[in-house]
Write an enzyme that holds these catalytic residues in place. Structure first.
Site, PDB file in Angstrom:
ATOM      1  N   ASP A  90       0.863  -1.191   0.000  1.00  0.00           N
ATOM      2  CA  ASP A  90       0.000   0.000   0.000  1.00  0.00           C
ATOM      3  C   ASP A  90       0.895   1.235   0.000  1.00  0.00           C
ATOM      4  O   ASP A  90       2.041   1.184   0.468  1.00  0.00           O
ATOM      5  CB  ASP A  90      -0.922   0.007   1.226  1.00  0.00           C
TER       6      ASP A  90
ATOM      7  N   ASN B 216      -5.149  -4.040  -7.039  1.00  0.00           N
ATOM      8  CA  ASN B 216      -6.408  -3.541  -6.491  1.00  0.00           C
ATOM      9  C   ASN B 216      -6.362  -2.074  -6.091  1.00  0.00           C
ATOM     10  O   ASN B 216      -7.406  -1.442  -5.949  1.00  0.00           O
ATOM     11  CB  ASN B 216      -6.730  -4.439  -5.280  1.00  0.00           C
TER      12      ASN B 216
ATOM     13  N   TYR C 287     -13.249   7.867 -13.663  1.00  0.00           N
ATOM     14  CA  TYR C 287     -13.172   6.560 -12.987  1.00  0.00           C
ATOM     15  C   TYR C 287     -13.704   5.468 -13.916  1.00  0.00           C
ATOM     16  O   TYR C 287     -13.082   4.408 -14.069  1.00  0.00           O
ATOM     17  CB  TYR C 287     -13.997   6.637 -11.696  1.00  0.00           C
TER      18      TYR C 287
ATOM     19  N   LYS D 286     -11.684   2.228 -15.422  1.00  0.00           N
ATOM     20  CA  LYS D 286     -12.037   0.826 -15.161  1.00  0.00           C
ATOM     21  C   LYS D 286     -12.345   0.064 -16.449  1.00  0.00           C
ATOM     22  O   LYS D 286     -12.100  -1.137 -16.538  1.00  0.00           O
ATOM     23  CB  LYS D 286     -13.204   0.762 -14.172  1.00  0.00           C
TER      24      LYS D 286
ATOM     25  N   THR E 132     -16.795   1.084   1.520  1.00  0.00           N
ATOM     26  CA  THR E 132     -15.397   1.308   1.939  1.00  0.00           C
ATOM     27  C   THR E 132     -15.151   2.819   1.932  1.00  0.00           C
ATOM     28  O   THR E 132     -15.978   3.575   1.407  1.00  0.00           O
ATOM     29  CB  THR E 132     -14.410   0.666   0.933  1.00  0.00           C
TER      30      THR E 132
HETATM   31  N1  NAD Z   1     -15.793   0.415  -2.823  1.00  0.00           N
HETATM   32  C1  NAD Z   1     -16.472   0.235  -3.926  1.00  0.00           C
HETATM   33  O1  NAD Z   1     -17.694   0.451  -3.998  1.00  0.00           O
HETATM   34  C2  NAD Z   1     -15.773  -0.270  -5.166  1.00  0.00           C
HETATM   35  C3  NAD Z   1     -16.562  -0.738  -6.233  1.00  0.00           C
HETATM   36  C4  NAD Z   1     -15.920  -1.190  -7.376  1.00  0.00           C
HETATM   37  C5  NAD Z   1     -14.548  -1.204  -7.459  1.00  0.00           C
HETATM   38  N2  NAD Z   1     -13.808  -0.736  -6.408  1.00  0.00           N
HETATM   39  C6  NAD Z   1     -12.354  -0.765  -6.562  1.00  0.00           C
HETATM   40  O2  NAD Z   1     -11.799  -1.541  -5.523  1.00  0.00           O
HETATM   41  C7  NAD Z   1     -10.448  -1.158  -5.299  1.00  0.00           C
HETATM   42  C8  NAD Z   1     -10.213  -0.987  -3.811  1.00  0.00           C
HETATM   43  O3  NAD Z   1     -11.018   0.075  -3.356  1.00  0.00           O
HETATM   44  P1  NAD Z   1     -11.651   0.164  -1.903  1.00  0.00           P
HETATM   45  O4  NAD Z   1     -13.086   0.435  -2.104  1.00  0.00           O
HETATM   46  O5  NAD Z   1     -11.208  -0.978  -1.077  1.00  0.00           O
HETATM   47  O6  NAD Z   1     -10.989   1.563  -1.449  1.00  0.00           O
HETATM   48  P2  NAD Z   1     -10.081   1.977  -0.206  1.00  0.00           P
HETATM   49  O7  NAD Z   1      -9.929   3.448  -0.356  1.00  0.00           O
HETATM   50  O8  NAD Z   1     -10.651   1.419   1.044  1.00  0.00           O
HETATM   51  O9  NAD Z   1      -8.688   1.252  -0.506  1.00  0.00           O
HETATM   52  C9  NAD Z   1      -7.830   1.663  -1.538  1.00  0.00           C
HETATM   53  C10 NAD Z   1      -6.394   1.472  -1.059  1.00  0.00           C
HETATM   54  O10 NAD Z   1      -5.518   1.812  -2.160  1.00  0.00           O
HETATM   55  C11 NAD Z   1      -4.420   2.522  -1.634  1.00  0.00           C
HETATM   56  N3  NAD Z   1      -3.808   3.343  -2.693  1.00  0.00           N
HETATM   57  C12 NAD Z   1      -4.304   4.463  -3.256  1.00  0.00           C
HETATM   58  N4  NAD Z   1      -3.448   4.961  -4.144  1.00  0.00           N
HETATM   59  C13 NAD Z   1      -2.373   4.128  -4.171  1.00  0.00           C
HETATM   60  C14 NAD Z   1      -1.148   4.115  -4.886  1.00  0.00           C
HETATM   61  N5  NAD Z   1      -0.833   5.073  -5.763  1.00  0.00           N
HETATM   62  N6  NAD Z   1      -0.294   3.096  -4.654  1.00  0.00           N
HETATM   63  C15 NAD Z   1      -0.582   2.124  -3.766  1.00  0.00           C
HETATM   64  N7  NAD Z   1      -1.715   2.100  -3.039  1.00  0.00           N
HETATM   65  C16 NAD Z   1      -2.601   3.083  -3.244  1.00  0.00           C
HETATM   66  C17 NAD Z   1      -5.016   3.360  -0.517  1.00  0.00           C
HETATM   67  O11 NAD Z   1      -4.012   3.803   0.396  1.00  0.00           O
HETATM   68  C18 NAD Z   1      -6.003   2.388   0.098  1.00  0.00           C
HETATM   69  O12 NAD Z   1      -5.429   1.633   1.149  1.00  0.00           O
HETATM   70  C19 NAD Z   1     -10.227   0.106  -6.123  1.00  0.00           C
HETATM   71  O13 NAD Z   1      -9.547  -0.218  -7.322  1.00  0.00           O
HETATM   72  C20 NAD Z   1     -11.636   0.569  -6.430  1.00  0.00           C
HETATM   73  O14 NAD Z   1     -11.703   1.324  -7.596  1.00  0.00           O
HETATM   74  C21 NAD Z   1     -14.392  -0.288  -5.266  1.00  0.00           C
END
Ligand code: NAD
Length: 255
Positions: free
Chosen positions: A38, A91, A161, A165, A196
């Site tokens: 991370d 991710n 976004y 994706k 989240t």
């Molecule tokens: N939460 C949702 O509804 C949802 C839905 C579809 C897809 N997603 C995708 O799931 C994935 C995880 O998201 P989440 O919801 O768990 O969000 P989150 O914000 O809880 O976690 C994202 C993590 O990525 C880390 N991060 C951000 N930029 C970074 C970088 N440059 N290098 C390394 N780490 C980095 C952050 O520090 C964080 O810990 C993302 O790709 C998001 O687009 C989320």
């Protein structure tokens, strides 16, 4: 029952929070040695501690997925500590502003593309290069990229976004076709809304939160564990004939 990924080495980016943390925990519970990566090292270390507390094996490393050297070091760290890389979950991602296309600031667009597209690209490059040097485990090496339902349909309030994706789905499919015969499966997961920190800006008020809940056929948001279990299953030998699949994990949102 045998554990799904017993003895394999798994790398998860964005594992300091949300879906990535849940996947790291699940990989650990299913017998993998886990590298938790991370941009916020402390958050990654906390995830690694949670994996260890649950009886699993994990190490944390800081990575900025937009930085090629940092990504290369993350994979080198994995191989130096655990000897190989069997499963990767790319991710890490950001949402960017909630704004329609005509109002969207250029700098934010660049940032979203940098983390969500270039980040996944750089991770896949480094991981594929490493995997090509190894004998594949049963069912093949696995890369799973986190896309989104916004990578399958348009999303007018988060257009950068959504573009990012769609790109994740596209580059996943290219890698799947390119490396399938060389023992590497590459899939994407497409979650709908999961509660989240990333999703919070989408729930501006109680009314819109309720409306968004109802968009899923099941009438609720997803749990991080529901995405994690899909990722770990896709990474296991049980999914040996699955590659190039954008797997909807969306409670029927796009049904
Ligand atoms: N939460 C949702 O509804 C949802 C839905 C579809 C897809 N997603 C995708 O799931 C994935 C995880 O998201 P989440 O919801 O768990 O969000 P989150 O914000 O809880 O976690 C994202 C993590 O990525 C880390 N991060 C951000 N930029 C970074 C970088 N440059 N290098 C390394 N780490 C980095 C952050 O520090 C964080 O810990 C993302 O790709 C998001 O687009 C989320």
């Amino acid at each position: 029952m045998p554990r799904q990924v017993d003895g394999r080495v798994a790398l998860v980016t964005g594992a300091g929070s949300g879906i990535g943390r849940a996947t790291a925990l699940r990989f650990g519970a299913e017998g993998a040695r886990v590298v938790v990566a991370d941009i916020v090292l402390q958050a990654g270390e906390e995830t690694a501690r949670l994996v260890q507390d649950a009886g699993g094996e994990a190490l944390a490393v800081r990575v900025d997925v937009t930085d090629e050297d940092s990504v290369r070091s993350m994979v080198e760290f994995t191989v130096s500590r655990y000897g190989r890389l069997d499963c990767a979950h790319n991710n890490a991602g950001i949402l960017g502003p909630v704004a329609e296309m005509t109002e969207y600031p250029r700098a934010d667009y660049d940032q979203v593309i940098s983390v969500n597209v270039t980040g996944v690209w750089l991770c896949m490059q480094a991981e594929l290069r490493q995997m090509l040097t190894q004998d594949p485990p049963q069912g093949g090496h696995s890369i799973v990229n986190t896309a989104s339902v916004a990578g399958l349909v348009g999303s007018p309030t988060i257009p950068a976004y959504s573009a990012s994706k769609h790109a994740v789905v596209g580059m996943t499919n290219s890698a799947a076709r390119g490396y399938g015969k060389r023992g590497i499966r590459v899939n994407s997961v497409c979650p709908a809304l999961v509660d989240t920190p990333l999703a919070q800006p989408l729930f501006e008020n109680a009314e819109s939160e309720e409306r968004m809940r109802l968009r899923q056929a099941v009438g609720r948001f997803g749990d991080v564990e529901e995405i994690a279990s899909t990722v770990v299953w896709l990474s296991s030998g049980d999914a040996s004939f699955i590659t190039g699949t954008p797997m909807r994990v969306d409670g029927g949102a796009l049904a």
